[in-house]
Motif scaffolding. Structure first.
Motif: not given
Length: 359
Positions: A233-242
């Protein structure tokens, strides 16, 4: 066929390559994708015979070539930092592997001029490398690899010094050139977009280990773990802990992300949910898009697109938005998450279930 069997390379206390097993077929295009210092060049040197593994073995067409010197292998390698013979003309640089192979003058002339024409070098054949631009010198090194007709061609970020137009042309042409001759073609890059443009198969690398190998588009769409997804992934991968409860992942502020149908069977618990920058948008693209309020951190305008960096809860995301958008820092805006393309990973970093990600 080139096979790496449980190959490890250590230098002192450092492991440069860790227990890599990989099989590459004749006529195949294979991309090594990973950030700087992930092990791409080290792996190529082991493939070429420039280095010997600390443990494990390297096989070519059913023969163990682990200790066979590079001079005794039919290998061509081109680095990002080009290497040419400074006292020779461009013509003689390109012709050098053909002369070593004992080819006749007519064959040498034909192959040199064919490669020079492909790489836009015909006007410079009588010059020496010191009288060329950096891009022209790199093209000379590429032409020399092409005429060698090697069984294994290793290209280590070879197009970095070329102008955009020629780089795009060569990305399309090089795989065809080598595949037609049955060559095993290995191309190292730090750029996910370049891997996708080249196609073929991709091995993602992290800290000297291959995290996944398979058809390039399949690795992109179905990453086996979070490290692979982030590498691709570029731009960086979007992440969130849910936390998943029932049919939804629970976001702050009472907003929930529905669990994709393909993941309906995963257990309740805490997961890392991720999505690509182009799966965020300023307007809903489908009925499954979920709106969230975010605060703008910064905006980068590239011309036809804008990269909008936003903060949501404790996460910072980047949205790839078509067009020019000039948001102010700290401005609150509403964006939409395309929940059809969520990637979900468990506490161990592995994919929670078979997943689909549309490009």
């Amino acid at each position: 066929m080139l096979e790496l069997r449980n190959v490890t390379k250590t230098v002192g206390a450092e492991t440069h390559i860790g227990d890599v097993s990989l099989t590459l077929a004749h006529g195949s295009l294979n991309v090594l994708l990973g950030p700087t210092l992930s092990g791409k060049t080290s792996l190529m040197r082991l493939m070429a015979g420039l280095d010997v593994p600390t443990s494990g073995s390297v096989w070519f067409d059913g023969k163990d070539v682990t200790g066979l010197a590079v001079q005794r292998r039919n290998v061509a390698m081109v680095y990002q930092q080009f290497i040419n013979y400074p006292a020779m003309t461009v013509y003689e640089n390109i012709a050098s592997p053909l002369r070593v192979a004992g080819k006749d003058s007519a064959t040498i002339d034909r192959e040199v001029r064919k490669a020079a024409d492909l790489l836009r070098l015909t006007p410079y054949l009588d010059r020496t490398p010191l009288n060329l631009s950096g891009g022209q010198q790199q093209r000379t090194a590429l032409a020399r690899a092409i005429v060698k007709n090697a069984s294994l061609v290793l290209l280590d970020e070879p197009l970095a010094n070329l102008d955009y137009k020629l780089r795009e042309e060569l990305r399309a042409e090089l795989p065809k050139i080598f595949a037609a001759s049955g060559t095993i073609f290995v191309y190292a890059t730090t750029e996910p977009s370049e891997a996708l443009l080249l196609g073929g198969h991709t091995a993602t690398l992290s800290e000297g280990r291959i995290t996944q190998f398979g058809p390039t588009i399949e690795v992109f769409r179905r990453p086996a773990d979070l490290v692979t997804a982030m590498t691709f992934s570029d731009p960086p991968l979007n992440t969130i802990v849910l936390a998943k409860r029932g049919a939804a992942f629970q976001l702050d502020g009472g907003v929930n992300l529905p669990v994709p149908a393909s993941l309906a069977g995963i257990a309740d618990g805490v997961y890392t949910v991720s999505f690509q920058p182009h799966h965020l948008s300023l307007s809903p693209r489908n009925p499954d898009a979920v709106p969230v309020k975010v605060k703008v951190f910064a905006t980068e305008i590239t011309g036809s697109e804008s990269f909008v960096h936003v903060d949501f809860a404790d996460a910072r995301w980047v949205m790839l938005a078509p067009g020019v958008h000039d948001f102010e820092p700290d401005e609150t805006i509403e964006i939409y998450i395309d929940t059809r393309h969520l990637l979900v990973f468990g506490a161990d970093g592995r994919a929670a279930a078979p997943q689909q990600l549309a490009a």
